[in-house]
Design an enzyme around this catalytic site. Structure first.
Site, PDB file in Angstrom:
ATOM      1  N   SER A 206      33.100 -45.286  52.637  1.00 53.83           N
ATOM      2  CA  SER A 206      33.208 -44.059  53.420  1.00 53.83           C
ATOM      3  C   SER A 206      33.081 -44.378  54.917  1.00 53.83           C
ATOM      4  O   SER A 206      33.901 -45.135  55.460  1.00 53.83           O
ATOM      5  CB  SER A 206      32.160 -43.052  52.945  1.00 53.83           C
ATOM      6  OG  SER A 206      32.444 -41.766  53.415  1.00 53.83           O
ATOM      7  N   ASP A 300      39.028 -36.106  46.511  1.00 57.85           N
ATOM      8  CA  ASP A 300      38.296 -36.547  47.694  1.00 57.85           C
ATOM      9  C   ASP A 300      39.119 -36.197  48.933  1.00 57.85           C
ATOM     10  O   ASP A 300      40.288 -36.570  49.024  1.00 57.85           O
ATOM     11  CB  ASP A 300      38.071 -38.062  47.613  1.00 57.85           C
ATOM     12  CG  ASP A 300      37.242 -38.626  48.766  1.00 57.85           C
ATOM     13  OD1 ASP A 300      36.931 -37.883  49.717  1.00 57.85           O
ATOM     14  OD2 ASP A 300      36.924 -39.823  48.717  1.00 57.85           O
ATOM     15  N   HIS A 330      34.635 -38.564  45.519  1.00 56.23           N
ATOM     16  CA  HIS A 330      33.963 -39.371  46.539  1.00 56.23           C
ATOM     17  C   HIS A 330      32.578 -39.771  46.027  1.00 56.23           C
ATOM     18  O   HIS A 330      31.890 -38.974  45.394  1.00 56.23           O
ATOM     19  CB  HIS A 330      33.831 -38.544  47.817  1.00 56.23           C
ATOM     20  CG  HIS A 330      33.467 -39.342  49.018  1.00 56.23           C
ATOM     21  ND1 HIS A 330      34.401 -40.045  49.752  1.00 56.23           N
ATOM     22  CD2 HIS A 330      32.278 -39.553  49.622  1.00 56.23           C
ATOM     23  CE1 HIS A 330      33.805 -40.642  50.767  1.00 56.23           C
ATOM     24  NE2 HIS A 330      32.502 -40.368  50.705  1.00 56.23           N
TER      25      HIS A 330
END
Length: 358
Positions: A206, A300, A330
């Site tokens: 991320s 996501d 995610h």
């Protein structure tokens, strides 16, 4: 993505991502019964983790203060709840040892955790530097313990997990400064842990995936040792708020499009920082980087970031492979103990790192 992301209409759009894997037979298909603002349903094992996090009291991050968001149950807590329900141990894998240290940066120090396969002897183990996620605002080394631990075991490598300053206390670009300083510090110290500082890769999830690519760019430009491979797991890479997955995933959990705006509000100094190529990686000079592996989840808002990043890397002549796991959300990557997609994603991406670190 700041207010522009938050203001997106929750219009559902059909989008077929550039998948490296097809829909699994057991995966529920996209359904008109999916929650408003989400175009697909999670697989059963993925849904079990989401249900566990909800049962623990977790709320959408953008509805919380920074302090509340940092304190609320994390996806890692949800995984442990599922493991307890299944009668599995929640103890850390004893096949990996850890040592907590600090590195100097920004006039102070930040924590760093060194993972090493238990029983590993001698020198010249491969090294991977890992940056955790959390939107540059929340999370820490403990929340993101599972990925570097699994990586150390499966690669028989030393993995160094890096903490860095976060907003709002330390806004952009403080975390980039820390990420670069950690990379150089690992280079200087890896040999003392039995690692080979020349046989090194970089990885992140991320916000950490964004950091990993930025460190590789800084190493290229600064004449530092460059990584042999880059692993970016659902990286933040494209400031465009109209990308398909950001329109589709207004209601996906644990990350949804409004949450991206919340992160930007606290991590960045102003909306103008979204145009900086460190944040908006698709506009950066990506030439000459090591091969890149991109992992994305179907459900996501950052899925399309991975796609546009892949296109930008190929345009720059960088070897890149990307896969999207259908039915996953995610944060799935660290859930290999209870989510089958995570096991597949780790096996594939760690295999690519292993080839580079021979």
């Amino acid at each position: 993505m700041l207010a522009t992301s938050v203001a997106l209409a929750a219009t559902l759009t059909a989008c077929a991502p550039g998948r490296g894997m097809g829909m699994k037979p057991s995966a529920p298909p996209p359904s008109a019964m999916a929650p408003m603002g989400m175009t697909a349903r999670p697989d059963a094992d993925m849904q079990a983790v989401l249900d566990a996090q909800s049962a623990l009291g977790a709320k959408p991050i953008e509805t919380l203060t920074v302090e509340q968001a940092r304190a609320q149950p994390s996806p890692a807590d949800a995984v442990n709840r599922v493991k307890m329900i299944m009668g599995m141990s929640t103890a850390p894998d004893a096949g990996v040892t850890t040592v907590d240290l600090t590195y100097p940066t920004g006039g102070t120090t930040q924590p760093i955790r060194v993972y090493k396969p238990a029983g590993a002897m001698g020198a010249n183990l491969p090294v991977v530097v890992y940056y955790h996620g959390g939107g540059w605002v929340i999370a820490n080394l403990d929340v993101y313990d599972a990925t570097p631990r699994s990586m150390a075991k499966n690669l028989n490598a030393i993995v160094v997990s890096v903490e860095y300053r976060k907003g709002p206390e330390n806004r952009f670009p403080a975390f980039y400064e820390d990420a670069n300083n950690a990379w150089k510090w690992v280079q200087e110290n890896a040999a003392s842990w039995g690692g080979d500082p020349k046989n090194i890769a970089i990885a992140g999830e991320s916000a950490g995936g964004n950091l990993a690519l930025n460190v590789a760019i800084a190493a290229r430009d600064g004449g530092w040792t460059q990584p042999k491979a880059i692993l970016a797991v659902y990286p933040i890479a494209d400031a465009n708020p109209q990308l398909p997955s950001k329109v589709e995933n207004m209601a996906s959990l644990p990350l949804r499009t409004p949450t991206l705006g919340w992160f930007g509000q606290y991590a960045l100094r102003s909306p103008a920082d979204q145009n900086d190529p460190r944040y908006n990686l698709v506009a950066a000079d990506l030439r000459g980087l090591a091969p890149v592996t991109i992992v994305n989840a179907q459900i996501d808002p950052l899925r399309s970031d991975g796609e546009t990043l892949m296109t930008a890397l190929r345009r720059a002549g960088v070897p890149v492979e990307r896969r999207v796991w259908d039915g996953s959300v995610h944060e799935f990557f660290s859930m290999a103990d209870v989510v089958s997609d995570a096991r597949e994603a780790q096996a594939w991406s760690f295999g690519r790192l292993r080839m580079a670190l021979r």
